[in-house]
Design a protein around this motif. Structure first.
Motif, mmCIF file in Angstrom:
data_model
loop_
_atom_site.group_PDB
_atom_site.id
_atom_site.type_symbol
_atom_site.label_atom_id
_atom_site.label_comp_id
_atom_site.label_asym_id
_atom_site.label_seq_id
_atom_site.Cartn_x
_atom_site.Cartn_y
_atom_site.Cartn_z
ATOM 1 N N ALA A 1 46.319 46.526 36.947
ATOM 2 C CA ALA A 1 46.371 45.688 38.144
ATOM 3 C C ALA A 1 45.963 46.472 39.392
ATOM 4 O O ALA A 1 45.219 45.970 40.249
ATOM 5 C CB ALA A 1 47.778 45.112 38.322
ATOM 6 N N VAL A 2 46.441 47.717 39.497
ATOM 7 C CA VAL A 2 46.075 48.545 40.654
ATOM 8 C C VAL A 2 44.568 48.838 40.633
ATOM 9 O O VAL A 2 43.896 48.765 41.673
ATOM 10 C CB VAL A 2 46.881 49.853 40.658
ATOM 11 N N GLY A 3 44.039 49.157 39.447
ATOM 12 C CA GLY A 3 42.607 49.424 39.347
ATOM 13 C C GLY A 3 41.771 48.224 39.734
ATOM 14 O O GLY A 3 40.804 48.340 40.510
ATOM 15 N N VAL A 4 42.127 47.051 39.212
ATOM 16 C CA VAL A 4 41.382 45.834 39.526
ATOM 17 C C VAL A 4 41.544 45.471 41.004
ATOM 18 O O VAL A 4 40.588 45.022 41.654
ATOM 19 C CB VAL A 4 41.854 44.672 38.632
ATOM 20 N N GLY A 5 42.743 45.689 41.546
ATOM 21 C CA GLY A 5 42.966 45.401 42.961
ATOM 22 C C GLY A 5 42.089 46.256 43.866
ATOM 23 O O GLY A 5 41.486 45.756 44.830
ATOM 24 N N CYS A 6 41.996 47.533 43.552
ATOM 25 C CA CYS A 6 41.126 48.421 44.338
ATOM 26 C C CYS A 6 39.662 48.018 44.172
ATOM 27 O O CYS A 6 38.883 48.037 45.135
ATOM 28 C CB CYS A 6 41.328 49.870 43.906
ATOM 29 N N GLY A 7 39.282 47.649 42.951
ATOM 30 C CA GLY A 7 37.916 47.192 42.723
ATOM 31 C C GLY A 7 37.615 45.916 43.497
ATOM 32 O O GLY A 7 36.497 45.731 43.999
ATOM 33 N N LEU A 8 38.614 45.038 43.607
ATOM 34 C CA LEU A 8 38.446 43.809 44.378
ATOM 35 C C LEU A 8 38.180 44.116 45.847
ATOM 36 O O LEU A 8 37.294 43.517 46.475
ATOM 37 C CB LEU A 8 39.695 42.938 44.231
ATOM 38 N N VAL A 9 38.939 45.054 46.406
ATOM 39 C CA VAL A 9 38.739 45.436 47.807
ATOM 40 C C VAL A 9 37.335 46.012 47.997
ATOM 41 O O VAL A 9 36.617 45.643 48.950
ATOM 42 C CB VAL A 9 39.805 46.444 48.252
#
Length: 337
Positions: free
Chosen positions: A119-127
């Motif tokens: 989730a943290v990885g995908v969240g950073c990728g989203l940003v």
């Protein structure tokens, strides 16, 4: 009056060596070159330290160490193929490992740790994707800002301390008892991500659009591709790979640290480039990227076994990058393998 039909032309026999040329096209000259380099390194390692380097334990170690950075490199290959860059992958891995190993997260067990890391990885990728695709920021600047922010947040959460994992389910994945047919689970995860990445880039519309966006974004837009949305998806994919790699690193080290993933961005970019992925976009190869990762990990292992200085190791890596790029130069195309 009907004209007389000419006799049918007899079928021409296939040119000699046709099957060989077909095999070479499938394997790709770049990949054959990388395989030759890897074979030469294995020969050097076997000659200098035959008892240690060629042992099953050491070869398993090389594959396991390749797994984490290999998963990151798969995501990086997609980003570079599209003409972008992601300098934040190492920092995202660090932040994911720290956030996933907090006391609150570990209360949910292995599933909670895995979910949090991804989730943290995908969240950073989203940003990253939103800033680049819709904020129209240059990928270099946007991901550089994420690098600094993620590192700072990882330091803030961990307070500069190592966070030890207590979940036995997670730690057991690194034990020899969990090997499947003698293969560590982390290597199997790496193999699975590699196969899925190859299929996605080679056999799907998503992969063809990635190559098209990297080759000529304006032409891709005129052809009906939503370039901005596709770029967002690519950085989400890169973040997903970072989250998976973070969980793998937690299994390997049994901890989360703000210093994890140091220089992963440089290793991933270098592996992708020497593998044949075009830095300006429009051409990508998952197979070549994986071979690049194996080459760098093998170099590190050989130098460690021979007690050589790390500065010589970095010089050797730099020389291989330059040599590989020079040897593999040819007119650019859009073939990806």
């Amino acid at each position: 009056m009907l004209r007389k039909q000419p006799p049918p032309t007899p079928a021409q026999p296939p040119p000699p060596g046709g099957s060989v040329s077909t095999v070479l096209r499938v394997l790709d000259v770049r990949n054959l070159t990388l395989l030759a380099v890897l074979a030469a390194l294995v020969a050097v390692g076997g000659f200098t330290e035959p008892d240690q380097f060629l042992s099953t334990d050491n070869l398993t170690l090389v594959l396991t160490q390749s797994s984490v950075i290999g998963v990151v490199t798969v995501g990086m290959t997609f980003v570079i193929t599209s003409g972008g860059i992601d300098l934040s992958v190492g920092a995202i891995v660090a932040l994911s490992t720290v956030w996933a190993t907090t006391v609150a997260t570990q209360e949910y067990g292995a599933g909670g740790i895995l979910f949090c890391a991804v989730a943290v990885g995908v969240g950073c990728g989203l940003v990253n994707g939103l800033l680049i695709a819709y904020g129209r920021m240059v990928p270099f600047i946007a991901t550089l800002a994420m690098l600094a922010s993620a590192r700072g947040l990882a330091l803030l959460i961990s307070d500069g301390k190592t966070q030890v994992v207590d979940s036995k389910t997670v730690l057991e994945l690194g034990y020899e008892e969990s090997y499947i047919l003698g293969v560590p689970p982390l290597v199997l995860i790496f193999a699975g991500v590699t196969v899925l990445g190859w299929l996605l880039l080679k056999r799907t519309t998503f992969g063809r659009r990635t190559v098209a966006v990297g080759g000529n974004a304006e032409a891709a837009r005129l052809a009906g591709i939503d370039v901005r949305r596709h770029r967002l998806y690519l950085y989400l994919l890169s973040g997903l790979c970072c989250g998976i790699a973070a969980f793998m690193l937690i299994v390997m080290t049994g901890s989360g640290q703000n210093t994890n993933g140091n220089l992963y961005e440089l290793d991933a970019i270098a592996a992708a480039i020497i593998g044949g992925t075009l830095l300006s976009g429009g051409r990508g190869t998952i197979t070549g990227s994986v071979l690049g990762v194996l080459i760098f990990t093998t170099i590190t292992n050989i130098f460690a076994l021979n007690n050589l200085q790390s500065d010589a190791q970095q010089i050797a890596k730099g020389a291989i990058i330059v040599a590989a790029v020079l040897v593999q130069r040819r007119p650019s195309g859009t073939t990806e393998t």
